[in-house]
Design a protein around this motif. Structure first.
Motif, PDB file in Angstrom:
ATOM      1  N   ILE A 138       0.824  -1.206   0.000  1.00 52.15           N
ATOM      2  CA  ILE A 138       0.000   0.000   0.000  1.00 52.15           C
ATOM      3  C   ILE A 138       0.858   1.254   0.000  1.00 52.15           C
ATOM      4  O   ILE A 138       0.658   2.170  -0.801  1.00 52.15           O
ATOM      5  N   LEU A 139       1.820   1.334   0.904  1.00 50.92           N
ATOM      6  CA  LEU A 139       2.729   2.473   0.997  1.00 50.92           C
ATOM      7  C   LEU A 139       4.166   1.974   0.989  1.00 50.92           C
ATOM      8  O   LEU A 139       4.435   0.887   1.516  1.00 50.92           O
ATOM      9  N   ARG A 140       5.075   2.771   0.449  1.00 54.08           N
ATOM     10  CA  ARG A 140       6.482   2.384   0.485  1.00 54.08           C
ATOM     11  C   ARG A 140       7.364   3.630   0.474  1.00 54.08           C
ATOM     12  O   ARG A 140       6.997   4.673  -0.088  1.00 54.08           O
ATOM     13  N   ASP A 141       8.494   3.521   1.134  1.00 58.03           N
ATOM     14  CA  ASP A 141       9.526   4.564   1.142  1.00 58.03           C
ATOM     15  C   ASP A 141       8.973   5.929   1.552  1.00 58.03           C
ATOM     16  O   ASP A 141       9.354   6.970   0.996  1.00 58.03           O
ATOM     17  N   LEU A 190       0.973   8.781  -4.502  1.00 57.47           N
ATOM     18  CA  LEU A 190       1.019   8.364  -5.893  1.00 57.47           C
ATOM     19  C   LEU A 190       1.884   7.116  -6.009  1.00 57.47           C
ATOM     20  O   LEU A 190       3.064   7.132  -5.653  1.00 57.47           O
ATOM     21  N   ASN A 191       1.267   6.048  -6.472  1.00 56.33           N
ATOM     22  CA  ASN A 191       1.976   4.788  -6.636  1.00 56.33           C
ATOM     23  C   ASN A 191       2.614   4.327  -5.322  1.00 56.33           C
ATOM     24  O   ASN A 191       3.705   3.776  -5.299  1.00 56.33           O
ATOM     25  N   ASN A 240      -9.247   7.306  -4.598  1.00 57.67           N
ATOM     26  CA  ASN A 240      -9.778   6.330  -3.654  1.00 57.67           C
ATOM     27  C   ASN A 240      -8.973   5.036  -3.750  1.00 57.67           C
ATOM     28  O   ASN A 240      -8.755   4.507  -4.841  1.00 57.67           O
ATOM     29  N   GLY A 241      -8.509   4.545  -2.604  1.00 53.43           N
ATOM     30  CA  GLY A 241      -7.710   3.336  -2.573  1.00 53.43           C
ATOM     31  C   GLY A 241      -6.229   3.569  -2.675  1.00 53.43           C
ATOM     32  O   GLY A 241      -5.437   2.621  -2.690  1.00 53.43           O
ATOM     33  N   ALA A 242      -5.800   4.848  -2.731  1.00 58.21           N
ATOM     34  CA  ALA A 242      -4.368   5.138  -2.867  1.00 58.21           C
ATOM     35  C   ALA A 242      -3.594   4.864  -1.588  1.00 58.21           C
ATOM     36  O   ALA A 242      -2.387   4.640  -1.626  1.00 58.21           O
ATOM     37  N   GLY A 243      -4.278   4.902  -0.443  1.00 56.06           N
ATOM     38  CA  GLY A 243      -3.600   4.668   0.830  1.00 56.06           C
ATOM     39  C   GLY A 243      -3.710   5.820   1.809  1.00 56.06           C
ATOM     40  O   GLY A 243      -2.964   5.883   2.794  1.00 56.06           O
ATOM     41  N   VAL A 255      -7.693   5.529 -12.850  1.00 52.40           N
ATOM     42  CA  VAL A 255      -6.994   5.256 -11.597  1.00 52.40           C
ATOM     43  C   VAL A 255      -5.571   4.794 -11.866  1.00 52.40           C
ATOM     44  O   VAL A 255      -4.615   5.299 -11.293  1.00 52.40           O
ATOM     45  N   ALA A 256      -5.409   3.870 -12.782  1.00 50.63           N
ATOM     46  CA  ALA A 256      -4.081   3.313 -13.019  1.00 50.63           C
ATOM     47  C   ALA A 256      -3.137   4.344 -13.606  1.00 50.63           C
ATOM     48  O   ALA A 256      -1.991   4.455 -13.194  1.00 50.63           O
TER      49      ALA A 256
END
Length: 607
Positions: free
Chosen positions: A301-304, A480-481, A321-324, A515-516
């Motif tokens: 879900i989340l990184r760095d 974002l991503n 929505n759903g990005a974290g 979304v993608a």
């Protein structure tokens, strides 16, 4: 301008009170009308009567022969057993709707993430709302009536909808009537404003910003404390109107009057003073997210994430929505532990959350408001003034009669205001607000924003309400991503990321990124942006140019704002003058966009 629809002497009465009395309004070709007013004052009732969905108790509604009207009601009646695509396009053949640019634009802008074969019975509430809006907008109407269309739309969706409505009809054709609490959206799409209050409908020229100015002037004129000054001004106005020079000086006079109205108003926030107060309450360390990552099984879900939250920082969080976003908030309030990295928390940190579920009120649902308040503090200090809880309630729109009302009988907006008040009385120093605008009318949002202006703590806001984000926060970040990215250009920069992600697809009709594509563009920008290596001289020149760009932006924005005031106050019958002002605005906005683009480029270069 051709007349499309009108209402005469409308009266609507419910068992407990009269909502509308003697209301006469008209809608013509080219009208773009925003409707504002407090919750319960009759905005939705007015729309339903004009659309023919409800009969008034007295009065009548007339519609020109052949005029078509489509309405988005607050109840999404989609039927059962139908697919999404059938609901949106109706009985039209595929080659017919697939060749319609408007239909393709609506599908891409509102429901690109929902498979067309999905049954509407299986959709969530937010998805049903977007499908209902898409079904309305995919057809041609002379009049479009929208009741809270921005509900369940993210910031990109709201921006797409505003742009779609602005270019839906040629200028001077079609009519739009909208009720919404989204003030940025109102300012984007409306050219006139109706305020529903005290059983009447009062018209104002211009969008939300112009309406606020005119309403403030109206309220001041009605104040008994201003009676002597108003009498003097009336004499002055009468003298000015006697001669021909009054006509040529009127625009300048109106601008000066508007400037005088706001001359004695203090700035929104003294950020330096609030930061100092926050530091004294919090210390230097608040919450640090150090190389944090969160995964659920194989799903990352989340990184760095590296974010050091400062005392008094006011931050808005953006993301689809759903990005974290909710995951990030849980890391901040301590209800979730990171999978990797660590969260460092200051010793004096006290976190409170205004959530969407109103869960904090369930335990006191049967108590009266006065009893709930009595259990808290007896005084509260805000903006250097000591207020009682009762005074705070009044400031947030509660009446003395509502103090004896059980909490369970309050409206959604009243419960949210009470929840915020209870949180503030506990005196947290870090406040998290998750979609705080739900069930709020524009007046209550302004009251809450005013209260937050003097609140000396750290504020983190997640909201799709662009006006609120820009009003109460000083910095914006986007997820974002899976990564957290700072947005020096604010919401506009976030929307540009979405637009740049949509551009390479080759579709001329994609209203906004899916979304993608938004996520991929954000991740690419955050991770693969080239690192610039500048020499000392090049860096100094870039810094000078950046400072000059900032001054130029401030100057151009001031000129645009001044022209908007002129437009709001200009005689609408003077078409040549209005056209000249619009041309000036467009020219300045074009210059502003160019300078802002260069400012962003320099910021990236110096980062």
């Amino acid at each position: 301008m051709a007349h499309l629809l009108g209402a005469e002497q409308l009266r609507v009465e419910y068992p407990t009170r009269v909502v509308l009395e003697g209301v006469t309004v008209g809608i013509g070709d080219g009208d773009r009308i925003g409707v504002v007013g407090r919750n319960g004052d009759g905005k939705s009732t007015l729309l339903r009567i004009l659309a023919g969905l409800q009969e008034p108790d007295d009065g009548r509604v007339t519609r020109r022969r052949g005029v078509t009207l489509g309405m988005l009601d607050q109840t999404d009646d989609l039927g059962t057993g139908r697919t999404v695509i059938d609901t949106v396009v109706g009985d039209r053949d595929e080659h017919e709707w697939a060749g319609d640019a408007n239909v393709r634009d609506v599908l891409a802008g509102l429901i690109a993430d929902i498979p067309g074969s999905t049954l509407v019975d299986d959709l969530s509430g937010g998805q049903r709302r977007r499908v209902a809006l898409a079904a309305l907008l995919s057809h041609e109407w002379d009049i479009v009536v929208l009741d809270e269309p921005t509900n369940h739309l993210d910031i990109g969706g709201v921006a797409w909808l505003a742009e779609h409505l602005k270019r839906r009809w040629p200028r001077g054709q079609g009519a739009l009537l909208v009720v919404t609490h989204d003030r940025w959206f109102l300012d984007e799409i409306s050219e006139d404003t109706w305020e529903v209050h005290d059983r009447i409908v009062e018209p104002f020229e211009g969008g939300y910003a112009a309406y606020v100015l005119q309403r403030m002037e109206r309220d001041r004129q009605a104040s008994t404390m201003e009676a002597k000054r108003q009498n003097l001004m009336k004499k002055e106005l009468a003298w000015l109107r006697r001669g021909a020079p009054a006509r040529t000086a009127k625009p300048k006079f109106r601008i000066e009057a508007a400037n005088a109205l706001i001359a004695d108003v203090p700035p929104l926030r003294n950020t330096v003073e609030l930061a100092q107060m926050a530091t004294s309450r919090l210390g230097k360390d608040v919450i640090d997210l150090l190389d944090v990552g969160v995964s659920y099984g194989d799903t990352e879900i989340l990184r760095d994430v590296e974010w050091r939250i400062a005392p008094g920082e006011r931050t808005g969080i953006l993301g689809i929505n759903g990005a974290g976003k909710s995951t990030l908030l849980k890391l901040i309030d301590g209800s979730l532990k990171p999978t990797t990295g660590r969260v460092k928390r200051g010793k004096t940190v006290v976190v409170a959350t205004l959530d969407q579920q109103l869960g904090d009120l369930s335990a006191v649902a049967h108590q009266r408001v006065s009893a709930v308040i009595a259990e808290k503090r007896t005084t509260y200090v805000t903006g250097g003034k000591e207020l009682t809880p009762g005074q705070l309630l009044e400031r947030m729109g509660f009446t003395s009669a509502q103090l004896s009302t059980p909490v369970k009988d309050l409206s959604g907006g009243q419960k949210r205001r009470l929840q915020l008040l209870l949180i503030l009385l506990d005196e947290p120093n870090v406040l998290i607000m998750d979609e705080p605008t739900n069930d709020m009318d524009t007046d209550m949002l302004a009251a809450i924003e005013d209260l937050l202006d003097s609140w000396p703590g750290t504020l983190v806001v997640v909201s799709h309400d662009r006006y609120l984000l820009e009003r109460v926060t000083d910095n914006q970040y986007a997820i974002l991503n899976g990564r957290l990215r700072h947005l020096p250009g604010g919401v506009d920069e976030y929307l540009r990321i979405a637009a740049s992600a949509a551009a390479p697809t080759g579709s001329q009709d994609a209203g906004r990124a899916t979304v993608a594509s938004v996520t991929e563009a954000g991740g690419a920008s955050a991770t693969t942006a080239p690192v610039s290596r500048l020499s000392g001289a090049e860096k100094r020149n870039a810094e000078k140019e950046l400072a000059a760009a900032e001054r130029k932006i401030a100057k151009l924005q001031g000129q645009v704002d001044a022209l908007h005031v002129q437009l709001a106050e200009h005689d609408p019958a003077d078409y040549a003058g209005m056209g000249a002002l619009h041309e000036q605005v467009r020219g300045l906005e074009s210059q502003l966009a160019t300078v802002e683009t260069r400012w962003l480029e320099l910021g990236e270069l110096l980062a």
